[in-house]
Enzyme design. Structure first.
Site, PDB file in Angstrom:
ATOM      1  N   HIS A 132      49.650   1.806   2.515  1.00 33.62           N
ATOM      2  CA  HIS A 132      48.344   1.651   3.157  1.00 33.62           C
ATOM      3  C   HIS A 132      47.942   0.188   3.301  1.00 33.62           C
ATOM      4  O   HIS A 132      48.222  -0.651   2.449  1.00 33.62           O
ATOM      5  CB  HIS A 132      47.277   2.400   2.354  1.00 33.62           C
ATOM      6  CG  HIS A 132      47.146   1.915   0.935  1.00 33.62           C
ATOM      7  ND1 HIS A 132      46.308   0.891   0.579  1.00 33.62           N
ATOM      8  CD2 HIS A 132      47.747   2.321  -0.206  1.00 33.62           C
ATOM      9  CE1 HIS A 132      46.383   0.694  -0.720  1.00 33.62           C
ATOM     10  NE2 HIS A 132      47.262   1.543  -1.222  1.00 33.62           N
ATOM     11  N   ASP A 133      47.294  -0.096   4.420  1.00 33.32           N
ATOM     12  CA  ASP A 133      46.674  -1.394   4.693  1.00 33.32           C
ATOM     13  C   ASP A 133      47.677  -2.531   4.837  1.00 33.32           C
ATOM     14  O   ASP A 133      47.301  -3.703   4.756  1.00 33.32           O
ATOM     15  CB  ASP A 133      45.646  -1.747   3.602  1.00 33.32           C
ATOM     16  CG  ASP A 133      44.542  -0.716   3.493  1.00 33.32           C
ATOM     17  OD1 ASP A 133      43.759  -0.595   4.451  1.00 33.32           O
ATOM     18  OD2 ASP A 133      44.479  -0.013   2.463  1.00 33.32           O
TER      19      ASP A 133
ATOM     20  N   GLY B 285      50.637  -1.559  -1.227  1.00 33.65           N
ATOM     21  CA  GLY B 285      49.489  -1.684  -0.342  1.00 33.65           C
ATOM     22  C   GLY B 285      49.103  -3.122  -0.059  1.00 33.65           C
ATOM     23  O   GLY B 285      49.346  -4.024  -0.862  1.00 33.65           O
TER      24      GLY B 285
END
Length: 266
Positions: free
Chosen positions: A129-130, A147
């Site tokens: 994520h991200d 992340g």
């Protein structure tokens, strides 16, 4: 066959499950047993192989090839995630091989994960994520990004490279097989080991991409000053500032180091 929301020229195998709210542009091909969710948008001439799952608020650009058993756009592996809206954005002409997993973003990050154009993403890669991945990168088999990682353009990550959360990998850098990065890797530099150390410039990669010998020499001198040499940091920065006047690549190198929040691999 053609369904509502699909271009007439898109091809969906009869065993695939494609939500009627998904949007498939011209020339999209979806292979057997693949699943496409309602918020997915796929650009023209993208090929989706068999047994692929694309879900969430995911946008896939044009000309991509996504191979079997990949999971694209699934929710983050983050305990702080509680179902909030987040996105995955993939650019054009990427190759995403078998068993690749790319997650969407979180509200605690930037709200999206982004992959640029023309990336070569090999089997079993995980992009969490991200993360932000630039253009023209190579991720060899088993590479894993935690992340909030940033990977700049033309970086090459060897097989089973592991990258700690919030780390940044600079442009044109190179990680050897099995590298574990817990700090930022400056642009143009090679690294290896657990935990990583640097081993000079990625000279071969720079030569292949048309960097001049003069530029490579200036980058090598800057690397020795800022990464390898001891002494006054202020004096070393002043010397590199002089080199940067004639070489914007040196300016990129210096700025990366000065802006690093995690510290750099040495």
């Amino acid at each position: 066959m053609s369904l509502p929301g699909f271009s007439e020229s898109s091809q969906v195998h009869g065993t695939a499950i494609v939500d009627p709210n998904a949007r498939l542009d011209a020339g999209v091909s979806v292979g057997p047993y693949s699943i496409i969710g309602p918020q997915v948008r796929i650009g023209k001439n993208t090929w989706i192989g068999p047994h692929v799952v694309i879900t969430g608020a995911t946008t896939v650009g044009a000309g991509n090839r996504i191979f079997q058993f990949s999971s694209i756009g699934e929710i983050p592996q983050d305990k702080k995630y509680h179902g909030e809206y987040s996105e995955l954005i993939i650019g054009d002409n990427n190759t995403i091989r078998e068993y690749v997993t790319i997650n969407s973003g979180t509200e605690h990050g930037q709200g999206y994960t982004r992959v640029g154009d023309r990336n070569w993403i090999m089997a079993y890669v995980h992009i969490a994520h991200d993360c932000t991945v630039g253009d023209d990168t190579v991720f060899a088999n088993g590479t894993t990004l935690a992340g909030h990682v940033v990977v700049d353009e033309f970086a090459t990550l060897g097989g089973f490279t592991l990258v700690h959360q919030f780390s940044r990998i600079g442009a044109h850098s190179f990680c050897a097989m099995g590298t574990a990065l817990n700090r930022d890797l400056p642009p143009y530099v090679m690294a290896s080991g657990n935990f990583a150390t640097t081993h000079g410039l990625n000279k071969e990669g720079l030569q292949r991409r048309g960097f001049t010998e003069e530029c490579i020499k200036a980058l090598h001198q800057s690397y020795k000053l800022l990464v390898r040499n001891k002494g006054s940091r202020k004096e070393k920065i002043l010397q590199v500032e002089e080199l940067a006047k004639d070489h914007p690549e040196v300016r990129n190198f210096l700025d990366f180091i000065l802006e690093s929040k995690r510290g750099i691999v040495q």
